[in-house]
Design an enzyme around this catalytic site. Structure first.
Site, short mmCIF file in Angstrom:
data_model
loop_
_atom_site.label_atom_id
_atom_site.label_comp_id
_atom_site.label_asym_id
_atom_site.label_seq_id
_atom_site.Cartn_x
_atom_site.Cartn_y
_atom_site.Cartn_z
N ASP A 140 -26.95 23.10 -42.29
CA ASP A 140 -28.00 24.13 -41.95
C ASP A 140 -28.85 23.69 -40.99
O ASP A 140 -29.23 24.54 -39.87
CB ASP A 140 -28.65 24.71 -42.95
CG ASP A 140 -27.90 25.16 -44.27
OD1 ASP A 140 -26.60 25.74 -44.01
OD2 ASP A 140 -28.11 25.16 -45.41
N GLU A 197 -32.46 54.60 -26.17
CA GLU A 197 -33.32 55.31 -27.09
C GLU A 197 -34.73 54.61 -27.14
O GLU A 197 -34.94 53.34 -27.25
CB GLU A 197 -32.95 55.42 -28.49
CG GLU A 197 -33.49 56.10 -29.68
CD GLU A 197 -32.95 55.92 -30.72
OE1 GLU A 197 -31.85 55.11 -30.91
OE2 GLU A 197 -33.48 56.73 -31.70
N CYS A 253 -28.73 58.85 -30.33
CA CYS A 253 -27.90 57.69 -31.16
C CYS A 253 -27.35 58.41 -32.57
O CYS A 253 -26.41 59.04 -32.39
CB CYS A 253 -29.15 56.72 -31.82
SG CYS A 253 -28.53 55.06 -32.38
N GLY A 261 -37.15 20.55 -39.24
CA GLY A 261 -36.86 19.55 -40.05
C GLY A 261 -35.36 19.13 -40.12
O GLY A 261 -34.40 20.06 -40.21
N LEU A 262 -34.81 17.98 -39.66
CA LEU A 262 -33.53 17.76 -39.67
C LEU A 262 -33.26 16.72 -40.59
O LEU A 262 -33.63 15.61 -40.81
CB LEU A 262 -33.24 16.98 -38.32
CG LEU A 262 -31.86 17.38 -37.46
CD1 LEU A 262 -31.89 19.03 -37.20
CD2 LEU A 262 -31.94 16.45 -36.13
N SER A 263 -32.31 17.36 -41.49
CA SER A 263 -32.13 16.57 -42.91
C SER A 263 -30.90 15.83 -42.84
O SER A 263 -30.72 15.10 -43.77
CB SER A 263 -31.93 17.61 -43.96
OG SER A 263 -30.71 18.43 -43.89
N GLY A 264 -30.10 15.82 -42.00
CA GLY A 264 -28.65 15.36 -42.12
C GLY A 264 -27.60 16.49 -42.53
O GLY A 264 -26.52 16.24 -42.33
N LYS A 293 -34.27 64.30 -31.01
CA LYS A 293 -33.20 63.67 -31.97
C LYS A 293 -33.19 64.73 -33.36
O LYS A 293 -34.35 65.15 -33.93
CB LYS A 293 -33.54 62.46 -32.33
CG LYS A 293 -32.57 61.57 -32.95
CD LYS A 293 -32.85 59.95 -33.10
CE LYS A 293 -31.86 59.42 -33.83
NZ LYS A 293 -32.32 57.88 -33.72
#
Lengths: 547, 547
Positions: free
Chosen positions: A303, A41, A148, A297-300, A112
């Protein structure tokens, strides 16, 4: 008859690339002896161009591309999707059409009929619905083309109000009266993990009901929030799936309609599907925006750990750069876990503690805040300081900031606007916390990529001493069920309580969801993997009284 | 016949308040001897409830409110707008309806036929269109009821594609065949300064064409972005406006349909209209969200000066608190101009210089940025530091941050995400810079409220030494014309160039607009005063190639 399905990944408005891709696959299909090659489509424009459809130059480019493609249909037919100007003086100015090309020209155009205008779909905004039906002959076969939603007339609306059917019209019923031999459906049907079998069931039901074989070609690839999973199929008139194309990647298949062979895809768990969807979502966002590098950012915490893993999988470890930004409330564990993950993934990482900047803000505000006690303001200053640092990395090095907010916290507003809600793209904003735990365990199934401590420790924002998410939120296994009932299933608070959940918890949760529409209004686009994601598909008024 | 028009300000989802207001005005109209009192479209819910319409408990509350209102229609009739469940098994589950109440009951229900689904309108998302027409007798008069867009079938689509009419159907043509004596139209038609006469012309044309008097009742009040300006009218069958209600405020009028008297509103300039629209927009956002106090950053520039004036007018000077946040690049003039304005408006103000915080960021990033030259990154750190300070004031004292970005800079992305783009509501995001100058001069027409130096000095972001907006942008009088052609008129770059604008300037401007969709995606809601504002009414894909 020999059919080819070309399940391709298009780029909205990139006529040059989309056209080249379509022409190349016409050539490929012809080389493999196909009679017809079926694209998806709005393939020529990419699905969904939104208000670009209102721009004249956009439609002119689309027309030009379609004419160019038709010239390559020599000894083979192609079904290509695109917008078409409504020749009538009244009604919306465009149709959403399928172009049947053969002998170097457009031979038939089908418009459609059923225009989805709910959730993330906005088609009646731009298109006039078709109301007349016809089939045509090709090499002794009578072909019916649908687009569709045209096959989805059996769809029921949301379960409220006891409604039966969403549409007045059944295109396939109209077409079947014209005795076709084959139904072709070109689609752009996005992925949602909790409707995974729904689509196949619709196709099977239609094939059986009308005793017609169906060629179903679906778009693959991601466009900002929307992730299209492919999974095109061919069903014989008994409703048996005879061919099934890949999920979450481009695929191309040529087959005989009468062949008994079944080429099906292996079954996978929903967590694995979401994983592949998110990787595709990240990769296509970067590729199509012309970006290469990401930061976060890696926070520990769990997530950001998951987002780092997904980003590395999508972009390569050389393109992911992370920042650790501990505060005085960060535990030693958190920094160690984050460092371990960065080493496991072999990604560029650095540590910038935030205390001096936070102190600087608190000092500058000390006169203004004199005699006032510390509250959410000071927590937000920490989150926003991190936001500035990440955006500084992003601005200086061109790394796009990935947002790490999950659906549970996005729902209840547990996050700081202009702080941890920053980012060009929200990776997990449609994934509930409980599913994030499951996905991390699945990622660690063979090797411990995500430090097990990250998965096991109680979730915390670490914005004040000994803070835990459960200080202000219900346990995630309860919270996520209530949220799913309220958001995905659209149940009323009374209905959720009637299922056995604690009344106070339900009402408090619902109130948090309603009170945070204003935050979500300014959130980044969210990769959509469910039937109801925050963002474009859920339009709630800000200035409203929610009961 | 004696008609009352009740032009009221509703609150979405606040059934208690809306119902009380409607009932009070039924009483008032009855006391003044009216035969019929006419309320506006979806009056019982407030226009527009968006996806709240998908929630069962919302519709149940609406039904209950309508039944309660009907009980008060004793000796007087009322026309009230509200959603109605579609009794048919197929189609969308709701109609957008007008309820004619009399003798303590709902006597007639009329459903809307033409459902606007373009720009900011989303009605086909929730409603099934009506296709059958009838009139009814009331006190010897044949009454035809229509709902808003039902009178707009003559409307043409955007000028591209040579289209004629947007709709297939003409409700008033159908109704006129049934020989009514009076047409009632209940509306919720939002304000836009460049369509000011369009609405009246539509009404006049219809009255003349069908030789029918029209009672047109329009909603007043603002709902987040959308500002409804009222201006309800009664036209006799010659198309003469016999009664005209106030603009931008609630009004109530009782009149004889046959009376020759003309009660018209004074004409005002478009700048004055925009001013009143913005004041109403701010006031209703605060009132309906339950807020009282606002804050904003005062730079000494014209945009923040205007927002401060508007906020004081909307909320009172005791509820507006401003922050001056000079950097090393701020001129002395800027601080002095900002202070003078704060004194003129008599609002709480304080000065917090940002340099120590900016230094703290630059120090913490010095290792990471070693050997790299200063660029936009450092400018953004300044803007974001200000953003943190303003949000700290907002969080600590509960003052909602007002955003001061204007439409010209919002269009070209001349602003910092998570910095000066912060705020709960964008006041000027739909007002071009050239109109901001005009409005400031109009505000100063009698007394110099805004320091004249603020108006006269060349606009500057003051993020680096001697910076001026014109360093990176065309002159605003050129820029705004190009933007208007591209955004409001939807012209192609080629068409804009053909009007005589410099090709390079046009292409560069259009490119800036297209490249900044990602920034606008995360902008606050923008008070809409034009026919095409950024936000909900302009839906552009992020991941797209714009040509």
């Amino acid at each position: 008859m020999k059919i080819a399905i070309a399940q391709l990944n298009y780029h909205i408005g990139n006529f040059e690339q989309n056209t080249a891709k379509i022409i190349a696959h016409i050539g490929k299909a012809k080389a493999e002896g196909a009679d017809i090659v079926v694209f998806t489509e709005l393939s020529v424009t990419g699905y969904y161009p939104h208000d670009l459809l209102e721009r004249k130059e956009f439609i002119e480019q689309s027309d030009e591309a379609l004419n160019q493609i038709a010239l390559h249909c020599d000894g083979i037919a192609a079904v290509v999707g695109g917008p078409r100007i409504n020749p009538e003086p009244r009604g919306k100015k465009l149709f959403n059409s399928a172009f049947f090309m053969y002998d170097k020209a457009i031979q038939h155009v089908v418009n459609k009929s059923l225009l989805p205008t709910y959730d993330i779909f906005d088609e009646y905004r731009h298109f006039e619905p078709n109301k007349s039906f016809s089939v045509f002959d090709f090499k002794g076969h009578k072909i019916a083309i649908t687009i569709c939603e045209d096959l989805w007339d059996e769809q029921e609306t949301q379960n409220e109000f006891g409604r039966e059917k969403l549409y007045q019209l059944s295109p396939l019923k109209e077409l079947s009266a014209l005795n076709p031999d084959l139904v072709i459906n070109i689609s752009a049907s996005p992925f949602s993990f909790n409707q995974e079998n729904f689509r196949k069931n619709i196709l099977v039901k239609n094939a059986i009901k009308y005793e017609l074989p169906i060629v179903y070609a679906n778009q693959v690839g991601a466009h900002t929030e929307l992730i299209f999973d492919g999974g095109s199929v061919y069903l014989n008139k008994k409703g048996e799936i005879q061919e099934e194309l890949k999920y979450f990647e481009e695929d191309f298949r040529v087959f005989e309609t009468e062949s008994p062979v079944q080429n099906l895809q292996p079954k996978t768990d929903y967590i694995e599907k979401i994983y592949h969807a998110l990787v595709l979502g990240i990769r296509d966002y970067f590729t199509k925006m012309g970006f290469k590098k990401a930061t976060l950012g890696l926070s520990g915490g769990i997530d950001s750990a998951l987002v780092a893993v997904l980003a590395v999988r999508a972009l390569g470890n050389e393109n992911v750069r992370v920042l650790l930004m501990p505060s005085r409330y960060s535990s030693d564990h958190s920094v160690e876990d984050a460092l371990q993950l960065a080493r496991n993934l072999n990604i560029q990482h650095e540590i910038i503690p935030i205390q001096t900047m936070v102190d600087s803000f608190e000092h500058s505000l000390s006169e203004t805040f004199k005699n006032l006690k510390s509250d959410i303001t000071e927590e937000n200053i920490q989150a926003r300081t991190r936001g500035i640092l990440l955006m500084a990395i992003s601005n200086k090095f061109g790394n796009i900031l990935l947002n790490t907010t999950n659906k549970s916290e996005c729902a209840v507003g547990y996050g700081t606007l202009y702080g941890d809600m920053n980012g060009g793209l929200s990776i997990l904003g449609d994934v509930y916390k409980t599913d994030i735990f499951k996905m991390c365990r699945w990622i660690n199934r063979d090797v411990e990529i995500i430090p097990v401590n990250t998965i096991l420790k109680p979730p915390s924002a670490e914005l004040r001493p000994d803070q835990k998410d459960t200080d202000s939120l219900p346990d995630y296994d309860i919270l996520d069920q209530i949220l799913f009932d309220y958001i995905e299933l659209n149940l009323s608070p009374a209905e959720i309580i009637a299922k056995g959940f604690d009344e106070y918890t339900v009402l408090r949760t619902v109130k948090m969801v309603n009170n945070n529409e204003y935050k979500r209004f300014q959130a980044p686009p969210i990769l959509r993997i469910s039937s109801k994601a925050f963002g474009f598909g859920r339009r709630m008024p800000l200035v409203a009284r929610y009961s």
